[in-house]
Write a protein that holds these residues in place. Structure first.
Motif, short mmCIF file in Angstrom:
data_model
loop_
_atom_site.label_atom_id
_atom_site.label_comp_id
_atom_site.label_asym_id
_atom_site.label_seq_id
_atom_site.Cartn_x
_atom_site.Cartn_y
_atom_site.Cartn_z
N UNK A 78 -0.23 -9.32 -25.58
CA UNK A 78 0.93 -9.61 -24.76
C UNK A 78 1.47 -8.09 -24.01
N UNK A 79 1.17 -6.99 -25.09
CA UNK A 79 1.72 -5.90 -24.51
C UNK A 79 0.72 -4.69 -23.97
N UNK A 80 -0.30 -5.34 -23.71
CA UNK A 80 -1.45 -4.38 -23.44
C UNK A 80 -1.94 -4.56 -22.14
N UNK A 81 -1.46 -5.28 -21.19
CA UNK A 81 -1.88 -5.35 -19.72
C UNK A 81 -3.24 -5.70 -19.77
N UNK A 82 -3.82 -6.69 -20.39
CA UNK A 82 -5.25 -6.87 -20.30
C UNK A 82 -5.66 -7.95 -19.09
N UNK A 83 -6.46 -7.25 -18.17
CA UNK A 83 -6.88 -7.99 -17.08
C UNK A 83 -8.13 -9.12 -17.82
N UNK A 84 -8.28 -9.95 -17.13
CA UNK A 84 -9.46 -11.20 -17.61
C UNK A 84 -10.31 -11.25 -16.23
N UNK A 85 -11.82 -11.01 -16.39
CA UNK A 85 -12.69 -11.21 -15.64
C UNK A 85 -13.98 -11.89 -16.13
N UNK A 148 -23.76 -7.51 -14.76
CA UNK A 148 -23.14 -6.33 -15.24
C UNK A 148 -22.94 -5.31 -14.21
N UNK A 149 -24.01 -5.28 -13.33
CA UNK A 149 -23.71 -4.02 -12.27
C UNK A 149 -22.36 -4.32 -11.57
N UNK A 150 -22.27 -5.52 -11.01
CA UNK A 150 -20.97 -5.89 -10.35
C UNK A 150 -19.77 -5.96 -11.35
N UNK A 151 -19.91 -6.48 -12.48
CA UNK A 151 -18.75 -6.64 -13.10
C UNK A 151 -18.22 -5.46 -13.82
N UNK A 152 -18.97 -4.34 -13.92
CA UNK A 152 -18.78 -3.01 -14.50
C UNK A 152 -18.02 -2.29 -13.31
N UNK A 153 -18.29 -2.49 -12.25
CA UNK A 153 -17.52 -1.81 -11.18
C UNK A 153 -16.21 -2.58 -10.92
N UNK A 154 -16.15 -4.09 -10.93
CA UNK A 154 -15.08 -4.51 -10.54
C UNK A 154 -13.84 -4.16 -11.80
N UNK A 155 -14.39 -4.31 -13.04
CA UNK A 155 -13.57 -3.95 -14.27
C UNK A 155 -12.84 -2.40 -14.06
N UNK A 156 -13.75 -1.36 -13.68
CA UNK A 156 -13.32 0.02 -13.41
C UNK A 156 -12.33 0.35 -12.63
N UNK A 157 -12.40 -0.71 -11.45
CA UNK A 157 -11.47 -0.68 -10.55
C UNK A 157 -10.27 -1.20 -10.90
N UNK A 158 -10.20 -2.19 -11.55
CA UNK A 158 -9.06 -2.63 -12.23
C UNK A 158 -8.08 -1.50 -12.88
N UNK A 160 -8.97 1.85 -12.95
CA UNK A 160 -8.67 3.04 -12.12
C UNK A 160 -7.48 2.85 -11.39
N UNK A 161 -7.29 1.53 -10.71
CA UNK A 161 -6.28 1.69 -9.77
C UNK A 161 -4.81 1.46 -10.60
N UNK A 162 -5.00 1.35 -11.91
CA UNK A 162 -3.68 0.82 -12.54
C UNK A 162 -3.08 -0.53 -12.60
N UNK A 163 -4.12 -1.37 -12.29
CA UNK A 163 -3.82 -2.81 -12.34
C UNK A 163 -3.93 -3.34 -13.67
N UNK A 164 -4.54 -2.66 -14.71
CA UNK A 164 -4.92 -3.27 -15.89
C UNK A 164 -5.05 -1.95 -16.88
N UNK A 165 -4.59 -2.19 -18.08
CA UNK A 165 -4.84 -1.22 -19.06
C UNK A 165 -6.01 -1.25 -19.88
N UNK A 166 -6.51 -2.59 -19.82
CA UNK A 166 -7.73 -2.85 -20.42
C UNK A 166 -8.34 -4.46 -19.70
N UNK A 167 -9.58 -4.43 -19.69
CA UNK A 167 -10.05 -5.60 -19.13
C UNK A 167 -11.09 -6.34 -20.12
N UNK A 168 -10.64 -7.56 -20.23
CA UNK A 168 -11.42 -8.57 -20.92
C UNK A 168 -12.47 -9.13 -19.98
#
Lengths: 205, 85
Positions: A78-85, A148-158, A160-168
Motif C-alpha cells: 500500500x505504501x510503495x506506489x506500485x503500478x500494475x501492468x 517484453x519489448x513493449x511492456x519494458x518500455x511501458x513500465x519504464x515510462x511509468x 521515469x515520469x514518476x507515475x509509479x515507484x515500482x511496477x508489477x
C-alpha cells in the motif's frame, strides 16, 4: 544517462507448480484441475482472503502469483506506489463463455451477477488493487503472446515520469483449464537488469 | 419448514461460493449481511436470481430484499408464502 531498473522478483505458475525467483515453492504432484490446484496453493501460501473463492479463474491466478511475490518482499504494498501492468491472449474469455452459457437458453435464462462482473480482463487488476489497497496506475493489454519489448518500455515510462515507484508486470492467461502466469516486479533495486532479453529468458524458464 | 431452511443454507453456500462456511455455521436467525455472513451487494443479486430460478419468486422492489434477506428464517418464511415452484 538513463537510470537503470531491475527485476527484483518474479513468479511463475503453470502445470500445477508455483516458482519464485526460479525456485519451486509449491507443486501438486498429481494431475489436478485448476480449481483444486488453486485451492491447495491458496492454503499453502496461507492467504486467508475468503473473497478469493468468489473470483473467476483469471483473477485467482493473478492474485495467487501476486501474493506469492509480495509475501517475499519486506514492504507494505500500500505504501510503495506500485503500478500494475498485466497482459494476456484470451482476455476474460473463460468467464465470457460461462456468462454466455447462462443466457443461451431463452426458456431457462438466469445470468449470474457474480459471473457477469468478471467479464472484463482488467477486473483481475481491480482484485489485486482491492486486496493490497493500491490506488495506482494500471493497464491490461491483450496480445497474441507475451510482449517484453513493449511492456519494458511501458513500465519504464511509468517509473521515469514518476507515475509509479515500482511496477508489477506480467502475463496471466487462462482458458479451458490451461493456465500460465508470469509476474515480476520492476524496481530501482535488484540483481537482474530490467531488459527485454532478460524477461524473455525468465519467461521461458 | 426445517427442510427448506436446510436446503436454503446448502444453496446459499453453493451459489455464493462460501467455501469456508459449513451448514452448521449458519444459524437460522444469523444476519446474512453485515456482521453475519458478511455478504455483499453482488451476493444480494445472486440471492434474487436464486429466488427466481429455484422458487419462481420475482423480486422487483429492492427494498423488499432488505427485509426478506435478513436471515434464513425470513427467507424461508417468504418462500413458503410466495413460491410457485
Amino acid at each position: 544517462m538513463k537510470k537503470p531498473y531491475f527485476i527484483s522478483d518474479y513468479v511463475s505458475i503453470w502445470k500445477n507448480t508455483l516458482s519464485l525467483n526460479g525456485e519451486t515453492l509449491f507443486n501438486c504432484s498429481q494431475e489436478t484441475s485448476f480449481k483444486d490446484f488453486s485451492k491447495s496453493l491458496y492454503k499453502h501460501i496461507d492467504m486467508n482472503y475468503p473473497k478469493f473463492y468468489k473470483m473467476d479463474n483469471l483473477s485467482k491466478l493473478a492474485l495467487l502469483a501476486t501474493e506469492a511475490l509480495f509475501k517475499n518482499k519486506n514492504f507494505n504494498p500500500e505504501e510503495e506506489n506500485i503500478a500494475l501492468t498485466l497482459s494476456n491472449k484470451s482476455g476474460s474469455l473463460d468467464t465470457d463463455l460461462k456468462h454466455q452459457d447462462s443466457i443461451a437458453d431463452e426458456t431457462n435464462f438466469f445470468p449470474s451477477p457474480a459471473v457477469f462482473v468478471y467479464t472484463l480482463a482488467n477486473i483481475c487488476l481491480g482484485e489485486i488493487s482491492i486486496k493490497y489497497k493500491l490506488q495506482t496506475e494500471n493497464a491490461f493489454f491483450v496480445s497474441e503472446s507475451f510482449q517484453p519489448d513493449f511492456i519494458t518500455v511501458y513500465a519504464e515510462q511509468l517509473l521515469q515520469t514518476g507515475k509509479a515507484k515500482k511496477v508489477l508486470c506480467g502475463w496471466v492467461e487462462y482458458t479451458d483449464d490451461n493456465y500460465e502466469a508470469f509476474i515480476y516486479l520492476v524496481d530501482e533495486e535488484g540483481t537482474l537488469e530490467h531488459r527485454s532479453e532478460t524477461l524473455k529468458k525468465l519467461y521461458l524458464e | 419448514m426445517e427442510n427448506l431452511k436446510h436446503e436454503l443454507k446448502t444453496k446459499i453456500i453453493e451459489a455464493l461460493n462460501l467455501e469456508d462456511i459449513a451448514i452448521e455455521d449458519i444459524s437460522d436467525d444469523d444476519p446474512l449481511f453485515g456482521d453475519g455472513l458478511g455478504l455483499d451487494s453482488i451476493d444480494a443479486l445472486e440471492l434474487i436470481v436464486l429466488m427466481d430460478k429455484d422458487y419462481g419468486i420475482k423480486l422487483t422492489d429492492p427494498k423488499e430484499g432488505k427485509t426478506i434477506f435478513q436471515s434464513i428464517n425470513t427467507m424461508a418464511a417468504y418462500i413458503t408464502e410466495h413460491r410457485s415452484k
